[in-house]
Design an enzyme around this catalytic site. Structure first.
Site, PDB file in Angstrom:
ATOM      1  CG  ASP A  26      -1.644   1.261   1.322  1.00 13.15           C
ATOM      2  OD1 ASP A  26      -2.233   1.662   0.447  1.00 13.15           O
ATOM      3  OD2 ASP A  26      -1.824   1.652   2.458  1.00 13.15           O
ATOM      4  NE  ARG A  27       0.378   7.408  -2.441  1.00 14.95           N
ATOM      5  CZ  ARG A  27      -0.308   8.385  -2.915  1.00 14.95           C
ATOM      6  NH1 ARG A  27      -0.219   8.200  -4.439  1.00 14.95           N
ATOM      7  NH2 ARG A  27      -0.913   9.197  -2.425  1.00 14.95           N
ATOM      8  CG  ASP A  28      -1.670   7.707   0.701  1.00  8.34           C
ATOM      9  OD1 ASP A  28      -0.363   7.979   0.063  1.00  8.34           O
ATOM     10  OD2 ASP A  28      -2.584   8.045   0.416  1.00  8.34           O
ATOM     11  CD  GLN A  71      -3.961   7.713  -3.438  1.00 14.66           C
ATOM     12  OE1 GLN A  71      -4.519   8.896  -3.404  1.00 14.66           O
ATOM     13  NE2 GLN A  71      -3.518   7.036  -2.696  1.00 14.66           N
ATOM     14  CB  CYS A 118     -14.753   0.192  -9.434  1.00 16.43           C
ATOM     15  SG  CYS A 118     -13.414   0.034  -8.251  1.00 16.43           S
ATOM     16  CE  LYS A 122      -5.290  -0.752  -1.642  1.00 13.82           C
ATOM     17  NZ  LYS A 122      -3.991  -0.112  -1.035  1.00 13.82           N
TER      18      LYS A 122
HETATM   19 MG   LIG Z   1      -2.993   3.140   3.671  1.00 18.96          MG
HETATM   20 ZN   LIG Z   2     -11.471   0.888  -9.020  1.00 18.64          ZN
END
Ligand SMILES: [Mg+2]
Ligand SMILES: [Zn+2]
Length: 219
Positions: A26-28, A71, A118, A122
């Protein structure tokens, strides 16, 4: 809206990597600090301490690195794919400033909101399956930045069944939220949950131990 967005390293070589395990990150809250109201500008990208070192160590151990991030500011109309590309170029730049081997092979982004329903957001495992196909298959035709459709062969998730068998036994997912752990579980990855204020370095030693089965999934 199309998605997820795919951003791969320009010099990525796809051959001879089919046997490599993949670290899905994961990023953030894992690589960089998350912000209330999203990370919206390159100046707001602030790496978590030790994240670059851990990425480099994973690479040294033979892992491919695939960032999988939700995002929704994109679907909310706050900013577009160009900004996303810039944000991820900035994350990569900062990582390399801290460690010359901290390369990310691919950034995959779901741009949607929960209510868009969608297939990529996640806890869907779709981006992990897409990463598996991109990094282990013949993805040479995928442009360096593009909206891509989720692979059609993302298996149906049975949340009440057994954890699936992953494509590679060492594949792992690191995240700070239950949705990250859910996506990792549904793909079959070893799960490592971190605190959003510490991030990736919290599990540095564990990730490098092949015999660590990861955390239990607690929905
Ligand atoms: Mg995160
Ligand atoms: Zn999506």
């Amino acid at each position: 809206m199309d998605g997820p967005f795919v951003q791969t390293a320009p010099l990525m070589s796809y051959s001879a990597r089919a046997d490599s395990p993949i670290a899905f990150l994961d990023r953030d809250g894992v690589l960089n600090l998350g912000k209330a109201g999203y990370v919206n500008r390159p100046e707001e990208v602030e790496l978590l301490s030790g994240a670059a070192q851990t990425v480099a160590s994973l690479r040294k151990q033979g892992y491919l690195i695939c960032v999988v991030t939700n995002q929704s500011p994109i679907a909310r109309g706050l900013w577009g794919p160009e900004r996303l590309e810039l944000l991820h170029a900035t994350v990569q730049e900062h990582l390399l400033e801290e460690h010359p081997d901290a390369h990310i092979d691919a950034f995959l982004t779901c741009p949607h909101r929960y209510e868009d329903r969608c297939s990529c957001r996640k806890p869907s495992p779709a981006m992990l399956h897409l990463g598996h196909h991109l990094l282990r298959g013949d993805a040479s035709l995928v442009p360096s930045f593009s909206p891509a459709l989720c692979p059609v062969d993302t298996p149906q998730v049975n949340w009440w069944g057994a954890k699936p068998i992953p494509p590679h036994p060492l594949d792992l997912m690191v995240g700070d939220r239950t949705s990250d752990m859910g996506a990792g579980w549904a793909y079959g990855a070893r799960l490592f949950r971190v605190s959003k204020t510490i991030g990736l370095s919290q599990v540095h030693q564990r990730l490098l131990r092949d015999e660590d089965p990861g955390d239990e999934f607690q929905p």
